[in-house]
Design a protein around this motif. Structure first.
Motif, mmCIF file in Angstrom:
data_model
loop_
_atom_site.group_PDB
_atom_site.id
_atom_site.type_symbol
_atom_site.label_atom_id
_atom_site.label_comp_id
_atom_site.label_asym_id
_atom_site.label_seq_id
_atom_site.Cartn_x
_atom_site.Cartn_y
_atom_site.Cartn_z
ATOM 1 N N VAL A 155 43.958 46.333 38.237
ATOM 2 C CA VAL A 155 44.980 45.468 38.836
ATOM 3 C C VAL A 155 44.359 44.537 39.873
ATOM 4 O O VAL A 155 44.633 43.332 39.888
ATOM 5 C CB VAL A 155 46.112 46.327 39.456
ATOM 6 C CG1 VAL A 155 46.989 45.497 40.370
ATOM 7 C CG2 VAL A 155 46.934 46.978 38.372
ATOM 8 N N TYR A 156 43.512 45.078 40.737
ATOM 9 C CA TYR A 156 42.908 44.246 41.777
ATOM 10 C C TYR A 156 41.932 43.224 41.191
ATOM 11 O O TYR A 156 41.932 42.064 41.609
ATOM 12 C CB TYR A 156 42.201 45.112 42.820
ATOM 13 C CG TYR A 156 43.149 45.646 43.866
ATOM 14 C CD1 TYR A 156 43.476 44.891 44.974
ATOM 15 C CD2 TYR A 156 43.724 46.899 43.740
ATOM 16 C CE1 TYR A 156 44.344 45.364 45.942
ATOM 17 C CE2 TYR A 156 44.595 47.392 44.699
ATOM 18 C CZ TYR A 156 44.899 46.617 45.796
ATOM 19 O OH TYR A 156 45.754 47.091 46.746
ATOM 20 N N VAL A 157 41.115 43.622 40.236
ATOM 21 C CA VAL A 157 40.165 42.671 39.629
ATOM 22 C C VAL A 157 40.912 41.584 38.870
ATOM 23 O O VAL A 157 40.589 40.399 38.989
ATOM 24 C CB VAL A 157 39.159 43.413 38.717
ATOM 25 C CG1 VAL A 157 38.375 42.441 37.858
ATOM 26 C CG2 VAL A 157 38.213 44.252 39.557
ATOM 27 N N ALA A 158 41.925 41.964 38.109
ATOM 28 C CA ALA A 158 42.703 40.961 37.382
ATOM 29 C C ALA A 158 43.415 40.024 38.352
ATOM 30 O O ALA A 158 43.530 38.820 38.093
ATOM 31 C CB ALA A 158 43.721 41.651 36.471
ATOM 32 N N GLY A 159 43.884 40.553 39.480
ATOM 33 C CA GLY A 159 44.540 39.707 40.470
ATOM 34 C C GLY A 159 43.594 38.737 41.141
ATOM 35 O O GLY A 159 43.977 37.614 41.474
ATOM 36 N N PHE A 160 42.344 39.150 41.352
ATOM 37 C CA PHE A 160 41.375 38.255 41.974
ATOM 38 C C PHE A 160 40.833 37.223 40.992
ATOM 39 O O PHE A 160 40.532 36.096 41.379
ATOM 40 C CB PHE A 160 40.206 39.034 42.571
ATOM 41 C CG PHE A 160 40.531 39.685 43.877
ATOM 42 C CD1 PHE A 160 40.963 38.931 44.953
ATOM 43 C CD2 PHE A 160 40.404 41.050 44.032
ATOM 44 C CE1 PHE A 160 41.264 39.522 46.167
ATOM 45 C CE2 PHE A 160 40.703 41.661 45.239
ATOM 46 C CZ PHE A 160 41.133 40.900 46.307
ATOM 47 N N PHE A 200 42.309 36.203 37.847
ATOM 48 C CA PHE A 200 43.334 35.378 37.207
ATOM 49 C C PHE A 200 44.538 35.231 38.134
ATOM 50 O O PHE A 200 44.739 36.025 39.038
ATOM 51 C CB PHE A 200 43.787 36.012 35.893
ATOM 52 C CG PHE A 200 42.671 36.285 34.945
ATOM 53 C CD1 PHE A 200 42.003 35.263 34.320
ATOM 54 C CD2 PHE A 200 42.277 37.586 34.677
ATOM 55 C CE1 PHE A 200 40.963 35.515 33.442
ATOM 56 C CE2 PHE A 200 41.249 37.859 33.804
ATOM 57 C CZ PHE A 200 40.589 36.820 33.180
ATOM 58 N N GLN A 201 45.372 34.220 37.875
ATOM 59 C CA GLN A 201 46.561 34.031 38.687
ATOM 60 C C GLN A 201 47.797 34.671 38.066
ATOM 61 O O GLN A 201 48.715 35.064 38.781
ATOM 62 C CB GLN A 201 46.828 32.548 38.904
ATOM 63 C CG GLN A 201 45.827 31.906 39.816
ATOM 64 C CD GLN A 201 46.112 30.449 40.009
ATOM 65 O OE1 GLN A 201 46.971 29.880 39.352
ATOM 66 N NE2 GLN A 201 45.388 29.827 40.912
ATOM 67 N N PHE A 202 47.849 34.773 36.757
ATOM 68 C CA PHE A 202 49.044 35.305 36.101
ATOM 69 C C PHE A 202 49.351 36.749 36.488
ATOM 70 O O PHE A 202 50.517 37.072 36.715
ATOM 71 C CB PHE A 202 48.918 35.169 34.578
ATOM 72 C CG PHE A 202 50.138 35.637 33.846
ATOM 73 C CD1 PHE A 202 51.306 34.903 33.904
ATOM 74 C CD2 PHE A 202 50.126 36.819 33.139
ATOM 75 C CE1 PHE A 202 52.440 35.331 33.251
ATOM 76 C CE2 PHE A 202 51.257 37.267 32.482
ATOM 77 C CZ PHE A 202 52.415 36.512 32.534
ATOM 78 N N PRO A 203 48.376 37.637 36.602
ATOM 79 C CA PRO A 203 48.717 38.998 37.032
ATOM 80 C C PRO A 203 49.327 39.056 38.430
ATOM 81 O O PRO A 203 50.136 39.933 38.716
ATOM 82 C CB PRO A 203 47.383 39.738 36.993
ATOM 83 C CG PRO A 203 46.572 38.994 36.003
ATOM 84 C CD PRO A 203 46.976 37.562 36.160
ATOM 85 N N VAL A 204 48.974 38.115 39.287
ATOM 86 C CA VAL A 204 49.575 38.091 40.616
ATOM 87 C C VAL A 204 51.066 37.777 40.509
ATOM 88 O O VAL A 204 51.884 38.347 41.239
ATOM 89 C CB VAL A 204 48.850 37.085 41.530
ATOM 90 C CG1 VAL A 204 49.537 36.965 42.872
ATOM 91 C CG2 VAL A 204 47.403 37.487 41.707
#
Length: 96
Positions: free
Chosen positions: A58-63, A65-69
């Motif tokens: 979750v944290y890596v995807a949030g950093f 990409f923008q869509f997971p945020v």
């Protein structure tokens, strides 16, 4: 607070003074809901065997990409409306 987020998003399309102020308000409320969504992810994964992998993902995807945020913001809004952290808690909170 969810209504503030939606209303400020709608007002970002207004001309300069109102649009800029709405953008600042939307960013602040979206950041608050991002923190709420991340807190919900932490609580919902308590006791899960692959908790570390889920949180790292979750944290890596949030950093990266923008869509997971945006999905985390949506989780934060849903948590504030439906109180997901107390409904779906697997284990009791740790005692400090």
């Amino acid at each position: 607070m969810g209504a503030v987020l939606v209303l400020s998003f709608a007002c970002t399309f207004a001309p300069f003074p109102l649009g800029t102020a709405s953008l600042v308000l939307m960013g602040a409320s979206a950041m608050a809901f991002t923190m709420t969504g991340l807190a919900a992810v932490h609580v919902l994964t308590l006791g899960h065997p692959s908790r570390i992998a889920i949180l790292v993902g979750v944290y890596v995807a949030g950093f990266v990409f923008q869509f997971p945020v945006l999905m985390i913001v949506a989780l934060g809004v849903a948590d504030s409306i439906f109180d997901l952290r107390t409904r779906f808690r697997r284990v009791p909170p740790p005692k400090i």
